[in-house]
Design a protein around this motif. Structure first.
Motif, PDB file in Angstrom:
ATOM      1  N   LYS A   1       0.838  -1.196   0.000  1.00 26.82           N
ATOM      2  CA  LYS A   1       0.000   0.000   0.000  1.00 26.82           C
ATOM      3  C   LYS A   1       0.880   1.255   0.000  1.00 26.82           C
ATOM      4  O   LYS A   1       0.640   2.205  -0.748  1.00 26.82           O
ATOM      5  N   TRP A   2       1.877   1.229   0.856  1.00 23.61           N
ATOM      6  CA  TRP A   2       2.836   2.347   0.934  1.00 23.61           C
ATOM      7  C   TRP A   2       3.553   2.532  -0.397  1.00 23.61           C
ATOM      8  O   TRP A   2       3.630   3.645  -0.922  1.00 23.61           O
ATOM      9  N   PHE A   3       4.042   1.447  -0.957  1.00 27.77           N
ATOM     10  CA  PHE A   3       4.798   1.533  -2.210  1.00 27.77           C
ATOM     11  C   PHE A   3       3.931   2.108  -3.327  1.00 27.77           C
ATOM     12  O   PHE A   3       4.356   3.015  -4.054  1.00 27.77           O
ATOM     13  N   ASN A   4       2.713   1.607  -3.446  1.00 28.45           N
ATOM     14  CA  ASN A   4       1.832   2.102  -4.510  1.00 28.45           C
ATOM     15  C   ASN A   4       1.512   3.581  -4.321  1.00 28.45           C
ATOM     16  O   ASN A   4       1.456   4.345  -5.289  1.00 28.45           O
ATOM     17  N   ALA A   5       1.290   3.979  -3.071  1.00 27.11           N
ATOM     18  CA  ALA A   5       1.001   5.393  -2.797  1.00 27.11           C
ATOM     19  C   ALA A   5       2.200   6.263  -3.150  1.00 27.11           C
ATOM     20  O   ALA A   5       2.069   7.298  -3.815  1.00 27.11           O
ATOM     21  N   LEU A   6       3.373   5.823  -2.724  1.00 24.73           N
ATOM     22  CA  LEU A   6       4.600   6.590  -2.963  1.00 24.73           C
ATOM     23  C   LEU A   6       4.885   6.740  -4.460  1.00 24.73           C
ATOM     24  O   LEU A   6       5.243   7.827  -4.932  1.00 24.73           O
ATOM     25  N   MET A   7       4.692   5.664  -5.204  1.00 24.35           N
ATOM     26  CA  MET A   7       4.993   5.736  -6.633  1.00 24.35           C
ATOM     27  C   MET A   7       3.947   6.575  -7.371  1.00 24.35           C
ATOM     28  O   MET A   7       4.263   7.286  -8.326  1.00 24.35           O
TER      29      MET A   7
ATOM     30  N   TYR B   1       2.107  13.187   1.781  1.00 24.34           N
ATOM     31  CA  TYR B   1       1.636  12.738   0.470  1.00 24.34           C
ATOM     32  C   TYR B   1       2.222  11.409   0.019  1.00 24.34           C
ATOM     33  O   TYR B   1       1.614  10.719  -0.803  1.00 24.34           O
ATOM     34  N   GLN B   2       3.414  11.065   0.526  1.00 24.19           N
ATOM     35  CA  GLN B   2       4.010   9.796   0.097  1.00 24.19           C
ATOM     36  C   GLN B   2       3.107   8.617   0.454  1.00 24.19           C
ATOM     37  O   GLN B   2       3.132   7.599  -0.216  1.00 24.19           O
ATOM     38  N   CYS B   3       2.340   8.754   1.550  1.00 23.83           N
ATOM     39  CA  CYS B   3       1.461   7.656   1.988  1.00 23.83           C
ATOM     40  C   CYS B   3      -0.022   7.953   1.768  1.00 23.83           C
ATOM     41  O   CYS B   3      -0.843   7.039   1.794  1.00 23.83           O
ATOM     42  N   HIS B   4      -0.363   9.227   1.611  1.00 27.41           N
ATOM     43  CA  HIS B   4      -1.780   9.599   1.513  1.00 27.41           C
ATOM     44  C   HIS B   4      -2.138  10.266   0.191  1.00 27.41           C
ATOM     45  O   HIS B   4      -3.233  10.800   0.048  1.00 27.41           O
ATOM     46  N   GLY B   5      -1.205  10.263  -0.728  1.00 26.34           N
ATOM     47  CA  GLY B   5      -1.477  10.826  -2.049  1.00 26.34           C
ATOM     48  C   GLY B   5      -1.273  12.331  -2.107  1.00 26.34           C
ATOM     49  O   GLY B   5      -1.279  13.021  -1.095  1.00 26.34           O
TER      50      GLY B   5
ATOM     51  N   ASN C   1      -1.730  16.058  -2.200  1.00 21.64           N
ATOM     52  CA  ASN C   1      -2.709  16.876  -1.484  1.00 21.64           C
ATOM     53  C   ASN C   1      -3.550  16.064  -0.491  1.00 21.64           C
ATOM     54  O   ASN C   1      -4.629  16.483  -0.083  1.00 21.64           O
ATOM     55  N   GLY C   2      -3.058  14.879  -0.127  1.00 16.12           N
ATOM     56  CA  GLY C   2      -3.747  14.065   0.876  1.00 16.12           C
ATOM     57  C   GLY C   2      -4.977  13.356   0.354  1.00 16.12           C
ATOM     58  O   GLY C   2      -5.751  12.777   1.117  1.00 16.12           O
ATOM     59  N   ALA C   3      -5.151  13.382  -0.979  1.00 14.75           N
ATOM     60  CA  ALA C   3      -6.397  12.884  -1.563  1.00 14.75           C
ATOM     61  C   ALA C   3      -6.256  11.498  -2.187  1.00 14.75           C
ATOM     62  O   ALA C   3      -7.029  11.124  -3.054  1.00 14.75           O
ATOM     63  N   GLY C   4      -5.254  10.729  -1.738  1.00 10.75           N
ATOM     64  CA  GLY C   4      -5.082   9.375  -2.221  1.00 10.75           C
ATOM     65  C   GLY C   4      -4.488   9.339  -3.617  1.00 10.75           C
ATOM     66  O   GLY C   4      -4.254  10.395  -4.208  1.00 10.75           O
ATOM     67  N   PRO C   5      -4.228   8.152  -4.144  1.00 10.82           N
ATOM     68  CA  PRO C   5      -4.460   6.859  -3.496  1.00 10.82           C
ATOM     69  C   PRO C   5      -3.419   6.586  -2.407  1.00 10.82           C
ATOM     70  O   PRO C   5      -2.335   7.142  -2.443  1.00 10.82           O
ATOM     71  N   GLY C   6      -3.811   5.715  -1.461  1.00 11.32           N
ATOM     72  CA  GLY C   6      -2.892   5.384  -0.387  1.00 11.32           C
ATOM     73  C   GLY C   6      -3.641   4.980   0.861  1.00 11.32           C
ATOM     74  O   GLY C   6      -4.745   4.438   0.773  1.00 11.32           O
ATOM     75  N   PHE C   7      -3.061   5.274   1.994  1.00 19.52           N
ATOM     76  CA  PHE C   7      -3.730   5.003   3.262  1.00 19.52           C
ATOM     77  C   PHE C   7      -4.898   5.990   3.388  1.00 19.52           C
ATOM     78  O   PHE C   7      -5.200   6.716   2.444  1.00 19.52           O
ATOM     79  N   ASP C   8      -5.531   6.062   4.548  1.00 13.49           N
ATOM     80  CA  ASP C   8      -6.735   6.885   4.720  1.00 13.49           C
ATOM     81  C   ASP C   8      -6.642   8.230   4.005  1.00 13.49           C
ATOM     82  O   ASP C   8      -5.626   8.903   4.083  1.00 13.49           O
ATOM     83  N   SER C   9      -7.725   8.602   3.335  1.00 14.33           N
ATOM     84  CA  SER C   9      -7.761   9.918   2.705  1.00 14.33           C
ATOM     85  C   SER C   9      -7.848  10.975   3.804  1.00 14.33           C
ATOM     86  O   SER C   9      -8.622  10.839   4.752  1.00 14.33           O
ATOM     87  N   ILE C  10      -7.023  11.992   3.713  1.00 12.21           N
ATOM     88  CA  ILE C  10      -6.951  12.971   4.788  1.00 12.21           C
ATOM     89  C   ILE C  10      -7.293  14.378   4.313  1.00 12.21           C
ATOM     90  O   ILE C  10      -7.224  15.330   5.071  1.00 12.21           O
ATOM     91  N   ALA C  11      -7.645  14.497   3.025  1.00  8.30           N
ATOM     92  CA  ALA C  11      -7.954  15.828   2.492  1.00  8.30           C
ATOM     93  C   ALA C  11      -9.399  16.195   2.794  1.00  8.30           C
ATOM     94  O   ALA C  11     -10.272  15.331   2.841  1.00  8.30           O
ATOM     95  N   GLY C  12      -9.627  17.472   3.002  1.00  9.58           N
ATOM     96  CA  GLY C  12     -10.987  17.982   3.075  1.00  9.58           C
ATOM     97  C   GLY C  12     -11.736  17.694   4.362  1.00  9.58           C
ATOM     98  O   GLY C  12     -12.912  18.034   4.478  1.00  9.58           O
TER      99      GLY C  12
END
Lengths: 465, 106
Positions: free
Chosen positions: A454-460, B36-40, B42-53
């Motif tokens: 999940k982390w890798f996909n988000a980071l890329m 953003y590395q983990c939450h996309g 502007n925080g809007a994904g994709p990734g872990f929990d969306s944190i924007a807005g």
């Protein structure tokens, strides 16, 4: 936020400016601060704040970029984690007036992160490849596939191998690392191309990763795999230990009786001490033999023997992570002032301490921050912010913060993690870890392993989309 | 509340910058980009929990709670320990102003 409250804020902001005595200065600045925009007051200010654009963006085209009123030309050399990020954020934050040209010799980027899973057959190399199409189409980044052969920091231009030149206002160098093999500096015995093809580093994902995978699968039962780790700093501090764990786990399941011997030039495990101590002493006990403080005198590729301070060790596979230094474009320009290996930079802006207008980010920069992709992305953003500010006549953010994070497989199904936040220390003028945030996982588990993807996909996605 | 917090953060940023304050980026923009590395983006994904807005208060409260707990195996609880109250507030304010969808940038 409604239009009304934005207006209210802008009025409040102007009052603050005037109260601080900057109103008159601000009025004199439009051509400097806003790149000659025709509206010196209200509109250019609001667009420069980036609110209207970031809140009304609805398309994926370059039309979505704000017009900040700023302008400038940036050339970015190197399309890895740091280079791609700086290019993207220069456009996102600098807006349509900041032109960005990304020069990269390869057609796509191959991620080092997750590449140890290619060695175990859990990922394919092609699943780690990222093209530059999104950066071009979504952010209007000009893409040049080529190689920079000369930098003219006075005339502010670079020359490509093709003979073409690119003029810049700011140059960003993000070339990653180059491996050291010269006689007397690198590991003795690995000077020739043939020796380097036999004893791989596989520390730059690509053909060497596939080749090392093939060497591992060709091992017999009861074979010996030797991994040598250079003295720090090197790219991805936990990476070598992670590799040892994954190779050990694969050998355990597929080539019983085999051993992994780690010859570490460092006095001890350099990252995730808790997780890897547990891995070497318990999880992979009897398979991994960890040896710290080892000096490598040389490697004989004809007999596949490593001559070390603890004796001669023969192996079926020797994986020598050669010491490395800043990418060639940095060293050739004479910017690697730290022992000829790493480049000193102003850690607020990543501008070289030796060449004005030249910024150096990612693994090539000599700071206390780790050389790794997740934090490389963040250095790209700090650098982009500083360049955008400079185009507006502003100094860099005086208190930048960056962070490093990664997940490390301990077995083929479990992982640990490591994270640290770094903050600028004005007294040393350097980035330093915030002690309380410098932590590793309490225990390896399957949850961390799935979070790793999940982390890798988000980071890329954040870096290349 | 959100407007007041933003105005307060903005005031701080203006005091921290000098003559060219005309083009100062929004406060918290660079700081929040650490997410953003983990939450996309502007925080809007994709990734872990969306944190924007989300609201400023919701994000700020959650970050403070995470920072106070034993991290154990939760990387975000360790990460939150790297920021001061003021930094968490700036991050929360900036993220609250971002769109919760990724503007097609996913």
């Amino acid at each position: 936020m409604s239009e009304k409250s934005q207006d209210k804020l802008l009025r409040m902001r102007r009052r603050l400016l005037q109260a601080a005595g900057w109103g008159s200065i601000g009025a004199l600045l439009p051509t400097i601060g806003c790149g000659g925009g025709s509206d010196p007051a209200g509109d250019s200010t609001s667009s420069a704040l980036g609110w209207s654009s970031s809140r009304t963006t609805t398309t994926t085209t370059t039309n979505a970029l704000p017009n900040t009123g700023l302008s400038g030309r940036v050339v970015v050399v190197g399309g890895g984690m740091a280079g791609a990020a700086v290019a993207k954020y220069l456009r996102l934050w600098g807006g349509s007036g900041v032109s960005v040209t990304l020069v990269e010799r390869s057609a796509s980027y191959t991620s080092n992160i997750m590449s140890n899973l290619v060695l175990t057959g859990q990922r394919t190399l092609s699943s780690l490849q990222y093209k530059y199409d999104n950066l071009a189409s979504r952010y209007g980044i000009a893409r040049v596939q080529g190689e920079v052969v000369a930098i003219d920091p006075v005339g502010r231009k670079v020359t490509l191998a093709s003979g073409a030149t690119l003029a810049y206002d700011r140059l960003v160098l993000a070339p990653g690392v180059e491996f050291i093999y010269e006689q007397g500096v690198g590991i003795a015995g690995l000077e020739s191309a043939a020796a380097q093809a036999r004893v791989l580093h596989a520390w730059q994902a690509g053909s060497q990763t596939t080749a090392l995978r093939n060497q591992i699968t060709a091992m017999p039962k009861g074979g010996v795999f030797v991994l040598t780790i250079p003295a720090k700093p090197y790219r991805c501090p936990p990476g070598p230990y992670e590799r040892a764990c994954l190779v050990a786990d694969w050998l355990k399941k597929n080539r019983p009786g085999s051993k992994v011997i780690i010859l570490d030039a460092n006095p001890g495990i350099t990252a995730e001490v808790h997780s890897f101590t547990d891995a070497f002493m318990n999880v992979h006990a009897g398979v991994i033999d960890y040896q710290p403080n080892v000096v490598i005198h040389g490697i004989d590729t004809s007999t596949m023997t490593v001559d070390t301070s603890i004796g001669k060790i023969s192996a079926k596979v020797i994986n020598a992570i050669a010491p490395h230094r800043a990418g060639r474009v940095v060293t050739a320009a004479g910017l690697a002032d730290q022992g000829g290996r790493w480049a000193s930079v102003n850690q607020l802006s990543y501008e070289s301490k030796l060449a004005a207008g030249v910024h150096i980010i990612g693994d090539s920069a000599g700071t206390a921050q780790p050389k790794a992709g997740h934090i490389g992305n963040q250095l790209g953003k700090v650098c982009a912010d500083a360049i955008v500010r400079a185009f507006g006549g502003l100094p860099p953010d005086p208190a930048p913060v960056t962070n490093s994070a990664c997940y490390s497989p301990i077995t083929m199904e479990t992982a640990s993690w490591l994270t640290a936040v770094f903050a600028y220390d004005p007294s040393t003028q350097a980035m330093a870890a915030v002690a309380d945030s410098f932590r590793e996982a309490a225990a390896r588990d399957g949850g961390n392993f799935s979070n790793m993807s999940k982390w890798f996909n988000a980071l890329m996605s954040e870096t290349f989309s | 509340m959100r407007v007041l917090l933003t105005a307060a953060a903005l005031g701080l940023s203006l005091m921290a910058t000098s003559a060219g304050a005309q083009t100062a980026p929004p406060p918290g923009r660079l700081l929040a980009s650490n997410c953003y590395q983990c939450h996309g983006t502007n925080g809007a994904g994709p990734g872990f929990d969306s944190i924007a807005g989300k609201s400023v208060d919701e994000i700020y409260k959650e970050l403070r709670e995470m920072r106070s707990e034993n991290p154990g195996n939760d990387i975000m609880k360790a990460h939150a320990r790297g920021y001061t109250d003021e930094q968490l507030r700036q991050i929360s304010t900036y993220l609250s102003q971002q769109r919760s969808t990724s503007s097609g940038r996913d």
